[in-house]
Write an enzyme that holds these catalytic residues in place. Structure first.
Site, PDB file in Angstrom:
ATOM      1  N   TRP A 102       3.203   2.437 -11.457  1.00 40.22           N
ATOM      2  CA  TRP A 102       2.393   0.972 -10.647  1.00 40.22           C
ATOM      3  C   TRP A 102       3.490   0.213  -9.997  1.00 40.22           C
ATOM      4  O   TRP A 102       3.682  -0.390  -9.468  1.00 40.22           O
ATOM      5  CB  TRP A 102       1.653   0.566 -11.432  1.00 40.22           C
ATOM      6  CG  TRP A 102      -0.048   1.936 -11.258  1.00 40.22           C
ATOM      7  CD1 TRP A 102      -0.389   2.465 -11.939  1.00 40.22           C
ATOM      8  CD2 TRP A 102      -0.529   1.987  -9.577  1.00 40.22           C
ATOM      9  NE1 TRP A 102      -1.016   3.322 -11.475  1.00 40.22           N
ATOM     10  CE2 TRP A 102      -0.879   2.930 -10.263  1.00 40.22           C
ATOM     11  CE3 TRP A 102      -0.149   1.323  -8.583  1.00 40.22           C
ATOM     12  CZ2 TRP A 102      -2.232   3.819  -9.111  1.00 40.22           C
ATOM     13  CZ3 TRP A 102      -0.409   1.962  -7.760  1.00 40.22           C
ATOM     14  CH2 TRP A 102      -2.105   3.339  -7.423  1.00 40.22           C
ATOM     15  N   ASP A 174       0.736  -8.176 -12.857  1.00 38.42           N
ATOM     16  CA  ASP A 174      -0.824  -6.651 -12.321  1.00 38.42           C
ATOM     17  C   ASP A 174      -0.961  -6.742 -13.459  1.00 38.42           C
ATOM     18  O   ASP A 174      -0.346  -5.932 -14.430  1.00 38.42           O
ATOM     19  CB  ASP A 174      -0.097  -5.200 -12.112  1.00 38.42           C
ATOM     20  CG  ASP A 174      -0.772  -4.813 -11.658  1.00 38.42           C
ATOM     21  OD1 ASP A 174      -2.378  -4.607 -11.653  1.00 38.42           O
ATOM     22  OD2 ASP A 174      -0.426  -3.511 -10.888  1.00 38.42           O
ATOM     23  N   LYS A 198     -11.372  -1.041 -12.483  1.00 43.37           N
ATOM     24  CA  LYS A 198     -11.351  -0.060 -13.847  1.00 43.37           C
ATOM     25  C   LYS A 198     -12.130  -0.818 -15.134  1.00 43.37           C
ATOM     26  O   LYS A 198     -13.265  -0.562 -14.964  1.00 43.37           O
ATOM     27  CB  LYS A 198      -9.916  -0.675 -14.743  1.00 43.37           C
ATOM     28  CG  LYS A 198      -8.470  -0.417 -13.770  1.00 43.37           C
ATOM     29  CD  LYS A 198      -8.191   0.528 -12.924  1.00 43.37           C
ATOM     30  CE  LYS A 198      -7.793   0.798 -12.420  1.00 43.37           C
ATOM     31  NZ  LYS A 198      -6.564   2.486 -11.824  1.00 43.37           N
TER      32      LYS A 198
END
Lengths: 363, 363
Positions: A102, A174, A198
């Site tokens: 990511w 992030d 999430k």
């Protein structure tokens, strides 16, 4: 069907009580004769939900007054572009710490916007199984910001005991897959972002928490819709916001509060992770956890079995036994247990008992 | 509470049967032991929903094979920027037809991306109460595209009998508030976009239907997340899509099909509009509809009462009688009846009877 044990990496498990309450008022929201889906985002009924979602998040995380909470669209992947569009002037460069798929994607997208620089990378033999040491992170003191990913959902690597030190360089994080798994010091960051799907809600909402002074300094030579200042000025109602997703977030925030707050959530999360890693370590010749111990993610626990055949069999039999979402990301394979906030300690215990039996039956 | 008559401008009314079916399986989606909200967007259960949503929309609109349907995030307001980012090269200019607040906003945002030009404007004394004539639209034959808004949600002005002729210049249309109120010839357009929250679903999904050759020619010097080609290549699953919104769209598509298709939907929509405009015309000294007859919107019917006091009283009493969403947009005031697909003919009839009584009681 009986409720499954949901270990999906995201979209992921939500608290059953949140789902049941939303179901109950799905057609007739709070006696208004309409579904929440049918309410105007500018009406007072939705507005109350919107304000509560922000206020509860602010309360649970103790977000200081000089930070603003935004609810945006497009996912973390859109923020990969929007962050440099706002914060990276043409005459500056931005630093990136790459610790997995990511952060690598964030770094790659930022290259499409402006000048970027690698401050650290742990792509050792493409493995991403560790954190950089503090010394490995070489911060450019003139960087527009330093970006890192606190938890790598795919590689299972998490910054949990420390964050990069950047001095006066703004720190951008992030937090998609480990946002609100516990309290954290918001002031350590200048901008935090997270896809909701999430720990806190469904897909389709992205949370941004940013220092107001940083928002105000953002570039104005970009489209209005991509300026943080636009959304900040309208309290995330510049255009029609994803009302239902924000409503579910509001309800999850209330669930966290009613559960005893983030301290209680953290206790459960640490217990789930400890049980799992202790189990894996005790069975290390069969279940191989590749991530360095100090980098192990509390949220996404990755491991391999003796062979890919074992892994396939495990995923199949687990599903039949009511444990879903255990397949590792297609880019890395293996097994992944995502144990977000709404996954209970009991679900993890039952899964570990299943893994134990599986090992014995499939040497 | 009894279900209200919902005339919201968007988010707006959804079919009751769609809401009830979603409510029923909200906690346990199709016997999977999970909510749709908790399903992975990469799993086979959600994937079937995603494919059905696209296939049903393609079937209902007879979308040709050389066009792709995309489900994106960020609303039409994001497309105001993303369209010129993709389609407007640095050495070209784009044409805009401005017929109300939304096309004006699209025009304004495009200026933040590249060179734009006004092909026509009906901002006569800031009124926006008519369409341009065909001759008023001056198309630059070298324009990258011409953009227009088929229905102005705020001003109640709609292109329903003709569309601008642009020759070889690509035609781009914001159909947010009149998308799928009837069949239309997709081939007349090169790119169509629409926020879902009017005729087809909840807030948080934007539909784009574009010619594949146009998508392929899009600029590649922009962030990957904003390239149509990125989303086209991944069938709108480049990153986590807004799964629940797409699920509701799938169900609305099925409802349209089960209702007899778009021809039946159009019949109902035309009947609602005819009843309403006939009523307004028959009571023209009290209810003043400012829009030119050939420009009157089938979806958003705007009018004024003798005074603002009358309007306030009407909105308040209507709400008490179960008619919600009648307040005109804050930028223009007055009354607005938004009668999207899910608003029944009967709801409109009941509202008109209420308006008739109101007029008599409040001369």
């Amino acid at each position: 069907m009986a409720r499954v044990h949901n270990f999906n990496a995201g979209p992921a498990a939500l608290p059953l009580s949140v789902l049941e309450a939303a179901q109950k008022e799905f057609v007739d929201f709070q006696g208004t004769g309409m579904s929440l889906l049918e309410h105007s985002h500018r009406g007072k009924d939705y507005d109350a939900v919107h304000q509560q979602a922000i206020a509860l998040m602010r309360e649970l995380l103790a977000v200081p007054d000089d930070y603003q909470i935004l609810f945006l669209q497009g996912g973390a992947s859109q923020q990969f572009a929007v962050i440099p569009m706002n914060l990276l002037p043409a005459d500056k460069s931005a630093d990136y710490v790459v610790t997995g798929a990511w952060s690598q994607k964030a770094f790659g997208e930022a290259k499409n916007v402006g000048k970027v620089r690698l401050a650290a990378s742990t792509e050792d033999n493409k493995a991403f199984t560790r954190l950089p040491t503090r010394d490995e992170i070489k911060v450019d003191p003139s960087a527009a910001y330093l970006h890192f990913t606190s938890n790598e959902t795919i590689h299972g690597v998490e910054f949990k005991d420390w964050y990069p030190e950047t001095g006066s360089v703004p720190l951008v994080c992030d937090m998609s897959s480990d946002f609100m798994w516990r309290k954290f010091d918001v002031k350590r960051f200048d901008l935090i972002y997270a896809g909701a799907q999430k720990n806190i809600g469904p897909a389709g909402v992205t949370v941004v928490i940013a220092r107001k002074s940083l928002i105000e300094k953002g570039r104005t030579d970009i489209p209005k819709i991509f300026r943080y200042s636009t959304h900040a000025g309208e309290n995330s109602m510049y255009n029609t916001c994803p009302t239902f997703g924000i409503y579910i977030i509001r309800n999850v925030m209330q669930w966290i509060k009613d559960s005893g707050g983030l301290d209680q959530i953290e206790t459960w999360n640490r217990e789930k992770a400890k049980l799992t890693y202790d189990f894996l370590d005790a069975h290390a010749s069969y279940f191989r956890a590749p991530v360095a111990k100090d980098a192990r993610s509390v949220m996404n626990i990755v491991f391999r079995l003796p062979s890919e055949q074992h892994e396939e069999k495990l995923i199949k039999e687990a599903k039949a036994a009511g444990f879903v979402g255990l397949k590792g990301h297609r880019s890395v394979g293996g097994i992944r247990i995502s144990a977000y906030n709404a996954v209970s300690v009991d679900s993890v215990k039952q899964l570990l008992a299943f893994l134990d039996k599986f090992e014995k039956a499939n040497p």
